[in-house]
Every structure is written in structure tokens, then in C-alpha cells.
Design an enzyme around this catalytic site. Structure first.
Site, PDB file in Angstrom:
ATOM      1  N   ARG A 158       8.576 -15.312  -0.961  1.00 37.04           N
ATOM      2  CA  ARG A 158       9.334 -14.833  -2.112  1.00 37.04           C
ATOM      3  C   ARG A 158      10.632 -15.624  -2.239  1.00 37.04           C
ATOM      4  NH1 ARG A 158       8.272  -8.501  -1.186  1.00 37.04           N
ATOM      5  NH2 ARG A 158       8.140  -9.261   0.948  1.00 37.04           N
ATOM      6  N   LYS A 178      -2.629  15.639   1.152  1.00 40.08           N
ATOM      7  CA  LYS A 178      -3.273  16.891   0.695  1.00 40.08           C
ATOM      8  C   LYS A 178      -3.617  17.768   1.908  1.00 40.08           C
ATOM      9  CE  LYS A 178      -7.528  18.142  -1.720  1.00 40.08           C
ATOM     10  NZ  LYS A 178      -8.710  17.758  -0.924  1.00 40.08           N
ATOM     11  N   ASP A 223       0.863   1.060  10.644  1.00 39.69           N
ATOM     12  CA  ASP A 223       0.880  -0.341  10.204  1.00 39.69           C
ATOM     13  C   ASP A 223      -0.220  -1.095  10.936  1.00 39.69           C
ATOM     14  OD1 ASP A 223       1.855  -3.087   9.544  1.00 39.69           O
ATOM     15  OD2 ASP A 223       3.629  -1.987   8.870  1.00 39.69           O
ATOM     16  N   GLY A 244       6.928  -3.080   8.025  1.00 39.71           N
ATOM     17  CA  GLY A 244       7.216  -4.166   7.081  1.00 39.71           C
ATOM     18  C   GLY A 244       8.696  -4.225   6.755  1.00 39.71           C
ATOM     19  N   TYR A 270      -2.948  -7.667  -7.190  1.00 39.57           N
ATOM     20  CA  TYR A 270      -1.779  -6.846  -6.835  1.00 39.57           C
ATOM     21  C   TYR A 270      -1.453  -5.878  -7.965  1.00 39.57           C
ATOM     22  CZ  TYR A 270       2.941  -5.781  -5.136  1.00 39.57           C
ATOM     23  OH  TYR A 270       4.078  -5.155  -4.686  1.00 39.57           O
TER      24      TYR A 270
END
Ligand code: UDP
Length: 310
Positions: A189, A108, A34, A13, A148
Site C-alpha cells: 500500500r 449468533k 488469525d 494484522g 476484494y
């Protein structure tokens, strides 16, 4: 030499690919995971030639399996543009919840340090200005942005639970509006929208009256902050962003000036729950990381416009 391995979810991204490139330049091994829902192969094409780079095409909302050691898991995968999370609200909720669970589980298992890429959206339409990490936010859980905002808030809670229960070395960054090369032309955006419109002499679409504010951070400043945080103990969330605050109208005028565009400004309806103001308090990042953004809006826009022109 012993090379550290960094696994980046969402590594193809906008932010993930800049981070991958930076880490490869510093001789880290990078595993990019991805599924290309919003990532783009072009972002990482030059990196594929590097022996230290490995691409795993996978949706992190399903369990993640990778061979070999991993020293850091950076959970960057997310649908971060409002148009994407309106189109894919369920995937947005899944990557924030199941994706974070899987990424934490991987960290983990591999005994790796973990970093959650959270967002200023956890503050919602903030009643505190500027926003400090201690502010709990003002979020509408059932509004259009809820998918979101709430998935990221859940992700933060889950990260803290893994830290408390499993003693995982975890970090949480809250990223404020970031821009730069490799944002998609149709990203939705505000910065890529305005630049794309201005370069084509199309009307600049200001939502509402354009009085709402945002603080825009150039991507290289952000990746430097992220890199520094990787080596610091910091369990509490850390705001990363540029505290320079601009109205959307100021941004529109600056983009027109810097592109020399003939575009005119038109006004469109303000989207649901659009925050009225946003500006990070970055005192914590400054103290912890000796970091502050170096690239002002005009300089960052010039660099971004140059990339959009190619
Ligand atoms: N915005 C705008 N015109 C556009 C795209 C966005 O006026 O073409 C406004 C939007 O309403 C918001 C601000 O710009 O107030 C930033 O929007 P963006 O989608 O970049 O990110 P947000 O900070 O809202 O998540």
C-alpha cells in the site's frame, strides 16, 4: 470485576493488533483469531504475556469454535492490500464470504454483538464525492479488484441478513485508507511503500500521474472510532476515515520532505480499476460517536516513519 470478552478475527494484522492492544489496555479479554496469511506474530508478541489475551491460530474461512463466553465479535480478518488480494484472490473472496458467515454464526451462537470491518472499496471508483454511506458505489465485479470489493459487499449484505432474520446486534464500518506503525515494509500500500522507498533513497513509485486522491487516517484515530462504535446502536454502515484529501503526488513529496530522502519520483503504470478519488463523508460517525480524527497526515507520517526506522 466482570470482564467483557472481545473476539477479533485478524487480530494479529495491522489494524487488529492495534485494536487488541487498545482493548487489553482497557482491561478487556481479547481472543485473537488469525492464520497469519498476512498477519504477523511480531505484532502481538508483547500481548502474549497478558493473561487477558488468547491466541487461536485458525483460518476463519473454516468454522470457528472457541470455548467460553464472547461478548463482541469483531470481524477484521481480510487481505486488505491490493498486492495481497491479487496474489490470493480466492482466499480474499473466501474470508469475505465464508469467513463472514462463520464469524456471524459464532456471534449468533454466543449471543454476541457483531462488527463487520468493511471498506471504502465498496464504493469502487466513486461517482459521488465525498462518499456518503447512502452511496451504492461503482464497482467492476470482474476486474482485478473485484475479489476484494465484491466479497466485502457480500459481507455487508450477509451482515444485514443476520440482523434482519436473527435479530443480531450488528454494525458495519467502512474503513478508508488507514496507515501507521506495524504495516509491513513490503505491504504494497502507498504509505508503507513510499516510506520504505524514501528511507532507502530508492525511487518513489507513483502510479499513473499521481493525480488520484486518497484520504489517510492514522490508525489510533481509527481504533478510537471503532471502540466508540462498539457501544452504540448503529445498524446502518458507518464511514470511518480522515476526510483530509491528498493527491498521491502530494503524499510522495511530503514523505520525501519528512524523511529528508534523496529519492526521486518515478512513474509506473496505474493499476486496473484504481479509484480516481476517495474521501469519506464522516457526518454519521461524528453524530453517532462524537468522533473525528485528531492526527493530521504530517503528524501521523512522522510517527509512522519513526517506527519504520527502528
Ligand atoms: N500507489 C502508488 N504507488 C505505490 C502504491 C500505491 O502510486 O507504490 C497508488 C495507488 O495506485 C492508489 C493509491 O496509491 O492510487 C493508494 O493505493 P493503496 O494500494 O495504498 O490503496 P487503495 O486505496 O488503492 O486500495
Amino acid at each position: 470485576m466482570f470482564k467483557k470478552t472481545v473476539l477479533i478475527t485478524g487480530g494479529a494484522g495491522f489494524i487488529g493488533s492495534h485494536l487488541s492492544q487498545k482493548l487489553l489496555g482497557l482491561k478487556y479479554q481479547v481472543i485473537c483469531v488469525d492464520n497469519f496469511i498476512t498477519g504477523n506474530l511480531d505484532n502481538i508478541k508483547p500481548l502474549l504475556k497478558d493473561n487477558n489475551f488468547r491466541l487461536v491460530v485458525h483460518n476463519v474461512s473454516n468454522p470457528i469454535e472457541v470455548a467460553g463466553k464472547v461478548d463482541f465479535v469483531l470481524h477484521c480478518a481480510s487481505l486488505a492490500s491490493p498486492i495481497d488480494y491479487l496474489d490470493f484472490p480466492i482466499q480474499t473472496l473466501k474470508v469475505g464470504s465464508l469467513g463472514t458467515h462463520n464469524a456471524l454464526g459464532l456471534a449468533k451462537k454466543k449471543k454476541a454483538a457483531f462488527m463487520l470491518f468493511s471498506t471504502s472499496e465498496v464504493y469502487g471508483d466513486p461517482l459521488m464525492h465525498p462518499q456518503k454511506e447512502s452511496y451504492w458505489g461503482n464497482v467492476n465485479p470482474v476486474g482485478l479488484r473485484g475479489c476484494y470489493d465484491e466479497s466485502k459487499r457480500f459481507a455487508e449484505a450477509l451482515t444485514m441478513a443476520y440482523h434482519r432474520v436473527h435479530k443480531l446486534d450488528t454494525k458495519i464500518i467502512r474503513i478508508f485508507n488507514t496507515y501507521g506503525p506495524r504495516m509491513r515494509h513490503r505491504d504494497g500500500r502507498v504509505v508503507p511503500n513510499f516510506i520504505d522507498q524514501a528511507l532507502h533513497n530508492k525511487p518513489i513509485t507513483v502510479y499513473g500521474k499521481g493525480k488520484q486522491t486518497r484520504s489517510f487516517c492514522y490508525v489510533d484515530d481509527l481504533t478510537e472510532g471503532i471502540f466508540r462504535l462498539m457501544f452504540v446502536k448503529a445498524v446502518e454502515p458507518v464511514n470511518l476515515g480522515n476526510p483530509g484529501e491528498f493527491t498521491i503526488m502530494q503524499l510522495a513529496k511530503l514523505v520525501i520532505k519528512l524523511t529528508g530522502s534523496r529519492s526521486r519520483i518515478i512513474f509506473k503504470e496505474l493499476p486496473c480499476d484504481d479509484p480516481k478519488q476517495r474521501k469519506p463523508d464522516i457526518s454519521r460517525a461524528k453524530k453517532l460517536l462524537d468522533w473525528a480524527p485528531q492526527i493530521n497526515l504530517e503528524e501521523g507520517l512522522k510517527r509512522t516513519i519513526a517506527w519504520f526506522k527502528v
